[in-house]
Design a protein around this motif. Structure first.
Motif, mmCIF file in Angstrom:
data_model
loop_
_atom_site.group_PDB
_atom_site.id
_atom_site.type_symbol
_atom_site.label_atom_id
_atom_site.label_comp_id
_atom_site.label_asym_id
_atom_site.label_seq_id
_atom_site.Cartn_x
_atom_site.Cartn_y
_atom_site.Cartn_z
ATOM 1 N N ASN A 116 33.179 33.803 34.812
ATOM 2 C CA ASN A 116 32.319 32.974 33.967
ATOM 3 C C ASN A 116 30.904 32.999 34.542
ATOM 4 O O ASN A 116 30.581 32.252 35.458
ATOM 5 C CB ASN A 116 32.881 31.540 33.936
ATOM 6 C CG ASN A 116 32.078 30.623 33.064
ATOM 7 O OD1 ASN A 116 31.493 31.031 32.071
ATOM 8 N ND2 ASN A 116 32.037 29.344 33.436
ATOM 9 N N LYS B 159 30.456 39.287 27.854
ATOM 10 C CA LYS B 159 31.821 39.671 27.485
ATOM 11 C C LYS B 159 32.680 38.441 27.210
ATOM 12 O O LYS B 159 32.451 37.370 27.768
ATOM 13 C CB LYS B 159 32.451 40.514 28.590
ATOM 14 C CG LYS B 159 31.757 41.864 28.743
ATOM 15 C CD LYS B 159 32.431 42.724 29.762
ATOM 16 C CE LYS B 159 31.728 44.084 29.842
ATOM 17 N NZ LYS B 159 32.366 44.948 30.830
ATOM 18 N N ASN B 160 33.674 38.634 26.366
ATOM 19 C CA ASN B 160 34.618 37.577 26.014
ATOM 20 C C ASN B 160 36.038 38.098 26.115
ATOM 21 O O ASN B 160 36.273 39.303 26.236
ATOM 22 C CB ASN B 160 34.378 37.078 24.578
ATOM 23 C CG ASN B 160 33.258 36.083 24.492
ATOM 24 O OD1 ASN B 160 33.113 35.226 25.349
ATOM 25 N ND2 ASN B 160 32.455 36.200 23.456
#
Length: 148
Positions: free
Chosen positions: A114, A87-88
């Motif tokens: 992260n 995911k971003n």
């Protein structure tokens, strides 16, 4: 009410939860280690009146919690973290809370998750889960209340 613990304590008494929000936050199974680092922005200047001595003022802070553990499929918290791998943007943010043994609680509403390793290692090793929880804005810190 303040916690009655006095003196040193084992690290496993720290408690962590993660989730989309505080209500659904849960612990992550098989966490083995965590480390905490603070990144402090400090402005420095050397005014004449200090006769060569530097003045300093802290003006920024950031918090990173690095976590190592074992990938545990089927555990809600472990699956949640592993699910952040690809995911971003805002999709890589989550609620995270750290409660100290004395009752102090640090909450981050939009922490950046992260993921740095999910399952890679030696062929005979147990698959790791490694990630960082990075502050994104000022966390809420709640100190324990004194007992009456």
């Amino acid at each position: 009410m303040a916690n009655t613990i006095v003196g040193p304590f084992p690290c496993y008494e720290n408690k962590f939860v993660i989730g989309t929000n505080a209500e659904d936050a849960t612990a992550v199974a098989n966490v083995e280690t965590f480390s905490v680092s603070f990144d402090n922005g400090v402005e420095e200047w050397t005014p004449y009146e200090n006769e060569g001595w530097m003045s300093r003022l802290p003006t920024a802070k950031a918090l990173t919690i690095s976590v190592t553990g074992k990938r545990t499929i089927g555990d809600t918290g472990n699956d949640f973290v592993a699910g952040m791998t690809f995911k971003n943007g805002r999709n890589a943010m989550a609620y995270f809370a750290w409660t100290f043994p004395d009752g102090t609680k640090v909450e981050m509403e939009n922490a950046v998750i992260n993921v740095t390793n999910v399952g890679a290692g030696d062929s005979t090793g147990v698959a790791p889960l490694e990630f960082e929880v990075m502050s994104n804005g000022k966390p809420t810190v709640t100190l324990p209340t004194a007992s009456a």
